[in-house]
Write an enzyme that holds these catalytic residues in place. Structure first.
Site, mmCIF file in Angstrom:
data_model
loop_
_atom_site.group_PDB
_atom_site.id
_atom_site.type_symbol
_atom_site.label_atom_id
_atom_site.label_comp_id
_atom_site.label_asym_id
_atom_site.label_seq_id
_atom_site.Cartn_x
_atom_site.Cartn_y
_atom_site.Cartn_z
ATOM 1 N N LYS A 154 52.472 33.111 47.290
ATOM 2 C CA LYS A 154 53.334 33.635 48.362
ATOM 3 C C LYS A 154 52.618 33.601 49.721
ATOM 4 O O LYS A 154 53.194 33.201 50.720
ATOM 5 C CB LYS A 154 53.777 35.085 48.051
ATOM 6 C CG LYS A 154 54.566 35.217 46.752
ATOM 7 C CD LYS A 154 55.082 36.634 46.551
ATOM 8 C CE LYS A 154 54.024 37.683 46.354
ATOM 9 N NZ LYS A 154 53.209 37.529 45.116
ATOM 10 N N ARG A 160 38.585 40.407 47.562
ATOM 11 C CA ARG A 160 39.511 41.463 47.125
ATOM 12 C C ARG A 160 39.051 42.026 45.782
ATOM 13 O O ARG A 160 38.983 41.291 44.803
ATOM 14 C CB ARG A 160 40.928 40.882 46.983
ATOM 15 C CG ARG A 160 41.630 40.658 48.294
ATOM 16 C CD ARG A 160 43.003 40.061 48.097
ATOM 17 N NE ARG A 160 43.866 40.789 47.174
ATOM 18 C CZ ARG A 160 45.155 40.544 46.994
ATOM 19 N NH1 ARG A 160 45.731 39.582 47.703
ATOM 20 N NH2 ARG A 160 45.859 41.246 46.143
ATOM 21 N N ARG A 170 47.995 44.131 37.123
ATOM 22 C CA ARG A 170 48.930 43.725 38.186
ATOM 23 C C ARG A 170 50.058 42.871 37.607
ATOM 24 O O ARG A 170 51.218 43.001 38.015
ATOM 25 C CB ARG A 170 48.184 42.956 39.290
ATOM 26 C CG ARG A 170 47.324 43.886 40.147
ATOM 27 C CD ARG A 170 46.229 43.131 40.883
ATOM 28 N NE ARG A 170 46.744 42.194 41.846
ATOM 29 C CZ ARG A 170 46.044 41.145 42.295
ATOM 30 N NH1 ARG A 170 44.840 40.894 41.841
ATOM 31 N NH2 ARG A 170 46.588 40.342 43.193
#
Ligand code: AMP
Length: 190
Positions: A14, A134, A146
């Site tokens: 994305k 991250r 997740r």
């Protein structure tokens, strides 16, 4: 305004695809994950709250996320349009987005959903974790969490947009350019 929701599981591409679409269509890109990360970097109260959920791979509560997104939209009301990346992730967020757009006299044009098999997502996220910095990309357990949260809480949002005739599935495996071309074809057909 042109209003696109870019949807898909973590690691679907994305963020990468948003960069191309922003360039191509001149839309304002709002990624709730990026906004949370900038709050964490700035050590704000919101950042501290968000981090406690993000580090575990859980969703930040709707009330916090919706208020933050509404602020970001309000700061960009002169935009040509928006590409929402990583929002909405729950049905409550999708309903809130519709209300927010209605206050601007606008509505979401389409949900473009990048579809990528789970095994490929895990490979991509672990690879990204080597350079992204991250913490949620670095730990295989958090990555799995997740993906599980996506399947349980976020994937059902697809039905919300299907019911409005706005859902468009896009195969998310292939070269970055091929996937950009598929997204462009979908946007140009709206
Ligand atoms: P992302 O950058 O989209 O992968 O998001 C990273 C993390 O930020 C997610 O795992 C959640 O903890 C949090 N987050 C981002 N967007 C949302 C959202 N719309 N609702 C709840 N939590 C979110």
């Amino acid at each position: 305004m042109q209003i696109i929701v870019l949807f898909g599981p973590p690691g679907a591409g994305k963020g990468t695809q948003s960069e191309f679409l922003v360039e191509q269509y001149g839309l304002v890109h709002l990624s709730t994950g990026d906004i949370f990360r900038s709050h964490i970097k700035g050590q704000t109260v919101l950042g501290t709250t968000a981090k406690s959920y993000m580090d575990q791979g859980k969703l930040v509560p709707d009330a916090v996320t919706i208020e933050m997104l509404a602020d970001a939209v309000t700061q960009n009301t002169g935009a040509k349009g928006f590409i929402f990346d990583g929002f909405p992730r729950t049905e409550a967020q999708a309903i809130a987005l519709d209300s927010l757009m209605a206050t601007l006299g606008e509505c979401v044009d389409a949900m473009l959903a990048l579809e990528v098999p789970e095994a490929e997502l895990k490979v991509r996220l672990l690879e990204r974790g080597k350079t992204s910095g991250r913490p949620d990309d670095a730990d295989p357990n958090v990555i799995q969490k997740r993906i599980d949260v996506y399947n349980a809480e976020t994937a059902p949002v697809q039905k919300y947009y299907e019911a409005q005739g706005k859902f468009i599935g896009i195969p998310g495996v292939g070269s970055i350019q091929d996937i950009t071309n598929r997204l462009r074809a979908a946007i140009d057909s709206l």
